[in-house]
Design a protein around this motif. Sequence first.
Motif, mmCIF file in Angstrom:
data_model
loop_
_atom_site.group_PDB
_atom_site.id
_atom_site.type_symbol
_atom_site.label_atom_id
_atom_site.label_comp_id
_atom_site.label_asym_id
_atom_site.label_seq_id
_atom_site.Cartn_x
_atom_site.Cartn_y
_atom_site.Cartn_z
ATOM 1 N N HIS A 183 44.608 79.201 -31.026
ATOM 2 C CA HIS A 183 43.144 79.109 -31.047
ATOM 3 C C HIS A 183 42.566 80.052 -32.111
ATOM 4 N N ALA A 184 41.359 79.783 -32.530
ATOM 5 C CA ALA A 184 40.747 80.480 -33.680
ATOM 6 C C ALA A 184 40.698 81.988 -33.513
ATOM 7 N N GLY A 185 40.539 82.461 -32.299
ATOM 8 C CA GLY A 185 40.420 83.906 -32.080
ATOM 9 C C GLY A 185 41.727 84.594 -31.766
ATOM 10 N N PRO A 207 53.855 73.599 -19.112
ATOM 11 C CA PRO A 207 53.706 72.150 -19.286
ATOM 12 C C PRO A 207 52.331 71.657 -18.861
ATOM 13 N N TYR A 208 51.795 70.706 -19.637
ATOM 14 C CA TYR A 208 50.521 70.058 -19.307
ATOM 15 C C TYR A 208 50.770 68.575 -19.076
ATOM 16 N N LEU A 253 46.127 69.701 -22.643
ATOM 17 C CA LEU A 253 46.716 70.770 -23.460
ATOM 18 C C LEU A 253 45.716 71.288 -24.481
ATOM 19 N N MET A 254 45.087 70.383 -25.212
ATOM 20 C CA MET A 254 44.153 70.792 -26.256
ATOM 21 C C MET A 254 42.907 71.469 -25.686
ATOM 22 N N SER A 255 42.463 71.027 -24.530
ATOM 23 C CA SER A 255 41.296 71.665 -23.889
ATOM 24 C C SER A 255 41.570 73.134 -23.622
ATOM 25 N N ASP A 256 42.744 73.430 -23.070
ATOM 26 C CA ASP A 256 43.101 74.819 -22.779
ATOM 27 C C ASP A 256 43.421 75.599 -24.045
ATOM 28 N N ALA A 257 44.032 74.928 -25.024
ATOM 29 C CA ALA A 257 44.395 75.612 -26.266
ATOM 30 C C ALA A 257 43.157 76.037 -27.038
ATOM 31 N N HIS A 298 43.050 79.495 -23.337
ATOM 32 C CA HIS A 298 43.710 79.710 -22.050
ATOM 33 C C HIS A 298 45.226 79.696 -22.171
ATOM 34 N N VAL A 299 45.730 79.107 -23.245
ATOM 35 C CA VAL A 299 47.157 79.149 -23.553
ATOM 36 C C VAL A 299 47.261 79.612 -25.005
ATOM 37 N N PRO A 300 48.061 80.637 -25.280
ATOM 38 C CA PRO A 300 48.064 81.249 -26.610
ATOM 39 C C PRO A 300 48.518 80.336 -27.745
#
Length: 323
Positions: free
Chosen positions: A133-135, A183-184, A190-194, A198-200
């Motif tokens: 993720h961006a941050g 696992p998602y 997966l992309m929503s959490d990424a 929420h997932v590094p």
Amino acid sequence: MSIRKVFLTFGLLAMACAPALAQTAGAWPSRQPIKLVAVFPPGGSVDQVARILAPQLSQQLGQNVIVENKGGASGSIGTAAVATSPADGYTFAVVFDTHAVNPSLIAGLPFDTRRDLVPLVLVGTSAMVLATHAGSEYKTFADVVAAAKAKKNVSYGSIGSGSLGHLAMALLAKNGLEAQHIPYKGGGPLMSDAVAGHVPLSIGSVFVTKPHIDSKRMRPLAVTTSKRTAELPDVPTVAESGFAGFDAPAWWALLAPAKTPPDIVRRMNEELNKALKVPEIAQRLAGQGITVIGGTPESARTFIDKQIDVWAQVVKENNIKAD
């Protein structure tokens, strides 16, 4: 009637029927519809590949080609339906890279992957992208490697246990990059959490990841193919980042029931290659992050068989189980 007369009678009947049979075989396709069974639900890359090809094949073959989605069990349900369908050239499977993983991952498959299906063509391959993720604190793939070597509990998400992304990361773990797998249930979750952090780390296809890279919400770190991908030309490969020889492409192919007549297999292969060379088709597939391959049924089989062998070893060595 004597035995000789019986054989003579059958021989004359066979000779009389031969032209009709030859005409029937040569007339394929003589009815409609021709079905492309997309072995995953609507909306994903398999569905998109099938729907890009279907109209073009309809035009070339002069018969209606429709897409039927039959998802479930990593594509094995739809593939089983095709493997057991009549081998008459009217039902084909559009499969994803999970096709090569399923034999070693799913116990009791109702078909033999090698014996019950014949490859028609390898449509193409695509890189998977390891992204953050961006941050994130990870600015480069080297940062991930350093964190893993420092035992900083690196974790990543994939579209599911036994997915190619999961297996690719397991293969990296054997070479010193150990990370915890989360696992998602598919690329969307997966992309929503990424994106939300929420997932590094996430590993997914260009198709599922690139929109979030384009929006600057995700940062790509590495791609899993042996060469850089045209869609992300500035992103290094895993191989050039310290893991020489690493290559884990996503891929798509078309298959037919094993007993499909060779003439139909050859004709369908020719039509598929012709379709893949249409500029609009190639452009639309490229838009899905797919590098078109094409080629003969034999080259497709060689590729798929190698994928089956490579991932069977990874599944066994890492004791990977399906969700």
